[in-house]
Design an enzyme around this catalytic site. Structure first.
Site, PDB file in Angstrom:
ATOM      1  N   ASN A  90     -12.294 -35.922   7.958  1.00 28.72           N
ATOM      2  CA  ASN A  90     -12.016 -36.279   9.342  1.00 28.72           C
ATOM      3  C   ASN A  90     -13.253 -36.892  10.002  1.00 28.72           C
ATOM      4  OD1 ASN A  90     -10.471 -36.501  11.715  1.00 28.72           O
ATOM      5  ND2 ASN A  90      -9.480 -34.527  11.305  1.00 28.72           N
ATOM      6  N   HIS A 120     -36.660 -28.920   3.253  1.00 25.96           N
ATOM      7  CA  HIS A 120     -38.089 -29.243   3.227  1.00 25.96           C
ATOM      8  C   HIS A 120     -38.863 -28.003   2.813  1.00 25.96           C
ATOM      9  CE1 HIS A 120     -38.082 -33.292   4.936  1.00 25.96           C
ATOM     10  NE2 HIS A 120     -37.001 -32.903   5.567  1.00 25.96           N
ATOM     11  N   ALA A 145     -13.470 -27.604  11.445  1.00 26.42           N
ATOM     12  CA  ALA A 145     -14.320 -28.484  12.253  1.00 26.42           C
ATOM     13  C   ALA A 145     -15.678 -27.844  12.531  1.00 26.42           C
ATOM     14  CB  ALA A 145     -13.621 -28.817  13.564  1.00 26.42           C
ATOM     15  N   ALA A 163     -13.740 -22.813  11.402  1.00 33.09           N
ATOM     16  CA  ALA A 163     -14.467 -23.748  12.261  1.00 33.09           C
ATOM     17  C   ALA A 163     -15.773 -23.127  12.752  1.00 33.09           C
ATOM     18  CB  ALA A 163     -13.595 -24.141  13.452  1.00 33.09           C
ATOM     19  N   ARG A 183     -19.300 -15.164   6.474  1.00 28.45           N
ATOM     20  CA  ARG A 183     -19.034 -13.979   5.648  1.00 28.45           C
ATOM     21  C   ARG A 183     -17.548 -13.937   5.334  1.00 28.45           C
ATOM     22  NH1 ARG A 183     -18.457 -12.924  10.601  1.00 28.45           N
ATOM     23  NH2 ARG A 183     -17.244 -11.247  11.486  1.00 28.45           N
TER      24      ARG A 183
END
Length: 190
Positions: A90, A120, A145, A163, A183
């Site tokens: 999406n 990093h 999302a 989401a 979790r």
């Protein structure tokens, strides 16, 4: 073997990319091509076949006709993305794919998902060094999302990521995960 092939082999092997090295420079060169292609992809409406053509240019491999992506879509490398069949991505997704992103058949990726495959270095004097870790989504994974998935995570077949979750470790097959850090709250079989 080309310089790009050498870079991808090093990334896939999990080798540290040292800041300022030849591999680091090659990664930045490849990023410029990815930014050019995604800039074109995100510059206006494109019919689905043109979106797939641009994705094929970005990844350097064929993209199945059953794949659908709703732009905008962002990738700062592109050459280490592998998409299965019947994948839907999406709008607003961001793939940092240097460490490798493998998306299995029948996956659904929600709005604004971030797949990040580089860390990093923690040491301040080596902060420009990058440590790759692949992200693997099994078959039929549903990513909600605004999810972020971090380097080195494998998500098992049929799993659901709620989401806004931040996924920091592997997700078992058929599990539903939620939260930051994500979790397991139950199985889809419960």
């Amino acid at each position: 073997m080309t310089e790009l092939d050498d870079l991808i082999a090093a990334l896939d092997a999990g080798e540290t990319i040292v800041g300022g090295s030849g591999l680091h420079a090659r990664m930045h060169e490849a990023s410029q091509e990815a930014l050019r292609i995604t800039g074109e992809l995100n510059s206006g409406y494109h019919p689905p076949e043109n979106v797939r053509r641009l994705l094929s240019q970005l990844t350097g491999r064929p993209v199945d006709e059953t794949v659908a992506v709703f732009p905008p879509f962002h990738s700062d490398f592109g050459k280490n993305i592998r998409l299965g069949e019947r994948v839907f991505i999406n709008s607003g997704c961001k793939f940092q794919d240097q460490g490798g992103i493998m998306i299995g058949d029948d996956c659904l990726i929600g709005h604004n998902t971030v797949l990040a495959t580089l860390n990093h270095d923690i040491a301040a004097d080596r902060r420009a060094d990058m440590h790759p870790g692949p992200i693997v989504l099994g078959r039929n994974v549903w990513v909600g999302a605004n999810v972020t998935i971090l380097p080195g995570v494998t998500v098992g077949d049929d799993a659901v990521i709620a989401a806004a979750s931040v996924v920091t470790k592997d997700v078992p097959a058929r599990a539903i995960v939620v939260g930051s850090p994500a979790r397991v709250v139950r199985s889809i079989d419960d």
